[in-house]
Design a protein around this motif. Structure first.
Motif, short mmCIF file in Angstrom:
data_model
loop_
_atom_site.label_atom_id
_atom_site.label_comp_id
_atom_site.label_asym_id
_atom_site.label_seq_id
_atom_site.Cartn_x
_atom_site.Cartn_y
_atom_site.Cartn_z
N VAL A 160 9.60 10.75 0.73
CA VAL A 160 8.57 10.74 -0.31
C VAL A 160 7.97 9.34 -0.35
CG1 VAL A 160 8.08 11.09 -2.76
CG2 VAL A 160 9.85 12.47 -1.62
N LEU A 161 6.63 9.27 -0.28
CA LEU A 161 5.94 8.00 -0.27
C LEU A 161 5.18 7.77 -1.57
CD1 LEU A 161 4.34 7.95 3.30
CD2 LEU A 161 6.61 7.15 2.59
N ILE A 162 5.19 6.52 -2.01
CA ILE A 162 4.37 6.08 -3.14
C ILE A 162 3.24 5.25 -2.57
CG2 ILE A 162 4.31 4.65 -5.21
CD1 ILE A 162 7.25 5.47 -5.66
N GLU A 163 2.01 5.66 -2.85
CA GLU A 163 0.85 5.00 -2.27
C GLU A 163 0.02 4.34 -3.35
OE1 GLU A 163 0.06 7.83 1.60
OE2 GLU A 163 -0.94 8.39 -0.28
N ASP A 164 -0.50 3.15 -3.04
CA ASP A 164 -1.39 2.44 -3.96
C ASP A 164 -2.62 1.98 -3.18
OD1 ASP A 164 -2.30 1.31 -6.32
OD2 ASP A 164 -1.40 -0.63 -5.87
N MET A 165 -3.64 2.79 -3.23
CA MET A 165 -4.85 2.51 -2.46
C MET A 165 -5.96 1.92 -3.33
SD MET A 165 -3.88 3.03 0.51
CE MET A 165 -2.52 3.83 1.35
N GLN A 166 -5.60 1.40 -4.52
CA GLN A 166 -6.56 0.69 -5.35
C GLN A 166 -7.14 -0.48 -4.56
OE1 GLN A 166 -7.49 1.36 -8.55
NE2 GLN A 166 -6.19 3.17 -8.72
N VAL A 203 12.37 -3.90 -10.57
CA VAL A 203 11.33 -3.22 -9.81
C VAL A 203 11.95 -2.67 -8.53
CG1 VAL A 203 9.10 -3.44 -8.65
CG2 VAL A 203 9.55 -4.76 -10.74
N LEU A 204 11.82 -1.37 -8.33
CA LEU A 204 12.43 -0.71 -7.18
C LEU A 204 11.57 -0.86 -5.92
CD1 LEU A 204 13.56 2.63 -8.89
CD2 LEU A 204 15.05 0.73 -8.20
N GLY A 205 12.13 -0.47 -4.79
CA GLY A 205 11.37 -0.34 -3.56
C GLY A 205 11.66 -1.39 -2.51
N HIS A 206 11.91 -0.93 -1.27
CA HIS A 206 12.12 -1.86 -0.16
C HIS A 206 11.63 -1.32 1.17
CE1 HIS A 206 15.80 0.64 -0.30
NE2 HIS A 206 15.73 0.56 1.03
N GLU A 207 11.16 -0.07 1.22
CA GLU A 207 10.59 0.49 2.44
C GLU A 207 9.07 0.37 2.33
OE1 GLU A 207 11.82 4.54 2.84
OE2 GLU A 207 13.97 4.09 2.81
N ALA A 208 8.49 -0.70 2.83
CA ALA A 208 7.11 -0.96 2.45
C ALA A 208 6.26 -1.56 3.55
CB ALA A 208 7.09 -1.89 1.24
N ALA A 209 4.95 -1.30 3.40
CA ALA A 209 3.92 -1.95 4.22
C ALA A 209 2.72 -2.19 3.31
CB ALA A 209 3.51 -1.07 5.40
N GLY A 210 1.97 -3.25 3.61
CA GLY A 210 0.84 -3.57 2.75
C GLY A 210 -0.12 -4.54 3.39
N GLU A 211 -0.98 -5.11 2.54
CA GLU A 211 -2.05 -5.99 2.99
C GLU A 211 -1.84 -7.39 2.45
OE1 GLU A 211 -6.95 -6.18 2.71
OE2 GLU A 211 -5.83 -4.55 1.75
N ARG A 247 0.82 -1.21 0.00
CA ARG A 247 0.00 0.00 0.00
C ARG A 247 0.85 1.26 0.00
NH1 ARG A 247 -5.33 -0.81 -1.40
NH2 ARG A 247 -6.20 -2.61 -0.32
N VAL A 248 1.99 1.21 0.70
CA VAL A 248 2.88 2.38 0.77
C VAL A 248 4.33 1.91 0.67
CG1 VAL A 248 3.68 4.29 2.20
CG2 VAL A 248 1.26 3.67 2.22
N THR A 249 5.09 2.60 -0.18
CA THR A 249 6.53 2.37 -0.28
C THR A 249 7.25 3.71 -0.20
OG1 THR A 249 6.33 0.37 -1.64
CG2 THR A 249 8.42 1.55 -1.73
N GLY A 250 8.23 3.80 0.67
CA GLY A 250 9.04 5.00 0.75
C GLY A 250 10.18 4.95 -0.26
N ILE A 251 10.55 6.11 -0.79
CA ILE A 251 11.69 6.20 -1.71
C ILE A 251 12.96 6.39 -0.89
CG2 ILE A 251 12.75 7.51 -3.59
CD1 ILE A 251 9.93 8.24 -4.51
N CYS A 252 13.94 5.54 -1.16
CA CYS A 252 15.22 5.57 -0.45
C CYS A 252 16.29 6.14 -1.39
CB CYS A 252 15.58 4.15 -0.02
SG CYS A 252 17.22 3.98 0.73
N ASP A 257 -3.44 -1.90 15.19
CA ASP A 257 -4.54 -1.14 14.59
C ASP A 257 -4.29 0.36 14.58
OD1 ASP A 257 -5.91 -3.49 14.13
OD2 ASP A 257 -7.15 -3.35 15.94
N ASN A 258 -3.48 0.85 15.52
CA ASN A 258 -3.26 2.30 15.60
C ASN A 258 -2.11 2.77 14.70
OD1 ASN A 258 -1.06 1.32 17.07
ND2 ASN A 258 -1.19 2.92 18.63
N MET A 259 -1.54 1.88 13.90
CA MET A 259 -0.48 2.29 12.98
C MET A 259 -0.99 2.33 11.54
SD MET A 259 3.15 0.63 14.26
CE MET A 259 4.00 1.11 12.74
N THR A 260 -0.57 3.34 10.80
CA THR A 260 -0.93 3.48 9.40
C THR A 260 0.04 2.71 8.51
OG1 THR A 260 0.45 5.43 9.08
CG2 THR A 260 -1.81 5.80 9.89
N TYR A 261 -0.35 2.53 7.25
CA TYR A 261 0.58 1.92 6.30
C TYR A 261 1.84 2.76 6.15
CZ TYR A 261 -2.93 -1.47 4.69
OH TYR A 261 -3.82 -2.50 4.60
#
Length: 362
Positions: free
Chosen positions: A353-359, A65-73, A38-43, A143-147
């Motif tokens: 800077v965050l890249i978000e994918d809330m599709q 495919v880039l990206g390693h700072e991530a959280a998701g579902e 859902r969210v990946t930070g740019i490093c 539950d109290n933490m965001t992506y």
């Protein structure tokens, strides 16, 4: 499960271009999970791979495919997975070590030479809609933490591992070199550890102002490029006091820049410790060997992290550190090329800077 037909991803090419294109997703194997990041930070390493095509010996030989700072579902679970279930929100630890070498066996799996690290060639990263990952390296978010907070566990882990190795002392002075993202998370951690006074240095007035906003009682020092490392070091020492005892016993170097490391060597007090967290050049020409040797200053290095996700999640969830203000920009996945361009331009003043994918999920 076939979802290869619609998996947009952010890829760097061997000829230094950023492309947004469809990526195939491998079938789930036992012990793996399918994640919708859902969210990946740019490093900074993402930018380095784009502009230079390599980090040390790690070269981009084909699309990556880039990206390693991530959280998701979690949206799919392979056989034998017991720690998470479909629908769980997770933070992703990006490195999958071999778990067989002596380094893994002694607990230093961050040093494993056979690690599979997502976002480093040839292992696809998290800047895509669907990612398959080893279930042992995902961690449920409270539950109290965001992506977004979940994605920030990775850069905080970098600072945490360095802070842990530095053996900070309650009430002792500390200097942090560099007010970039890693320097700033290190600042949050040093403040939480009860060190005082804390001085942070940088060349950028904007980043120092950001640090002051993050931790109001931090003391900032703008490095003067016209001065030698010894001269800048002497000026920084004066902030702590006039005596050797008042000089900081711990220095956390978060830039990896040669002149910064040399400056730190002239700030740390005798019998102190200089911890290098930043990533620098392969070799240095002007290493202050005798300055460190005569003063019996311990020199230590920090490489990524190990066993940090549960601890950092607890710290964020329980309010020990507040990482929300580190986020300065957010972009949709389909506009990730714009996000990376912005993050690479120091004139834009970005921190994280965050890249978000809330599709909606598959």
């Amino acid at each position: 499960m076939c979802i290869a037909h619609h998996n947009p991803s952010v890829q760097v090419t061997a000829d230094h271009r950023i492309e947004i294109k469809q990526n195939e997703v491998p079938e789930l194997k036992p012990g793996e999970v399918l994640i919708h990041p859902r969210v990946t930070g740019i490093c900074g390493s993402d930018i380095h791979l784009w502009k230079h095509g390599q980090i040390g010996d790690l070269k981009v030989l084909d699309n990556l495919v880039l990206g390693h700072e991530a959280a998701g579902e979690i949206i799919g679970v392979g056989d034998e997975v017991k720690n998470v279930a479909i629908g769980d929100r997770v933070a992703i630890e990006p490195g999958i070590p071999c778990n067989a070498c002596f380094l893994c066996r002694q607990g230093d799996y961050n040093l494993c030479q056979d690690v599979k690290f997502i976002g480093m060639y040839p292992h696809a990263g998290s800047m895509q809609r669907y990612l398959v990952h080893d279930a042992r390296y995902v961690y449920k978010l409270p539950d109290n933490m965001t992506y977004a907070q979940g994605a920030l566990v990775e850069p905080v882990s970098v600072g945490y591992h360095g802070v842990e190795r530095a053996n900070l002392i309650l009430g002792h002075g500390v200097m942090i070199a560099g007010a970039g993202p890693i320097g700033l998370v290190t600042l949050l951690l040093v403040k939480a550890a009860g060190c005082t006074p804390i001085v942070i240095t940088d060349l950028s007035e904007g980043r120092l102002a950001f640090a002051k906003k993050l931790v109001p009682d931090v003391i900032t020092y703008k490095i003067d490029p016209k001065l030698s490392p010894q001269e800048n070091g002497a000026q920084i020492r004066k902030i702590f006091g006039d005596t050797e005892l008042e000089a900081p016993s711990r220095i956390l170097e978060c830039t990896g820049v040669e002149t910064s490391i040399i400056t730190c060597a002239y700030v740390v007090r005798r019998s102190g410790l200089l911890m290098i967290i930043g990533v620098g050049k392969d070799t240095f020409n002007n290493f202050p060997f005798m300055q460190l040797s005569f003063a019996e200053i311990d020199l230590k290095f920090s490489n990524r992290y190990h066993d940090t996700w549960p601890t950092v999640i607890n710290m964020i969830s329980n309010g020990i550190i507040n990482v929300d203000d580190l986020v300065t920009h957010r972009f949709e996945l389909e506009k990730a090329d714009e996000a990376i361009a912005l993050a690479s331009d120091p004139r834009k003043g970005s921190i994280k800077v965050l890249i978000e994918d809330m599709q909606s999920k598959l």
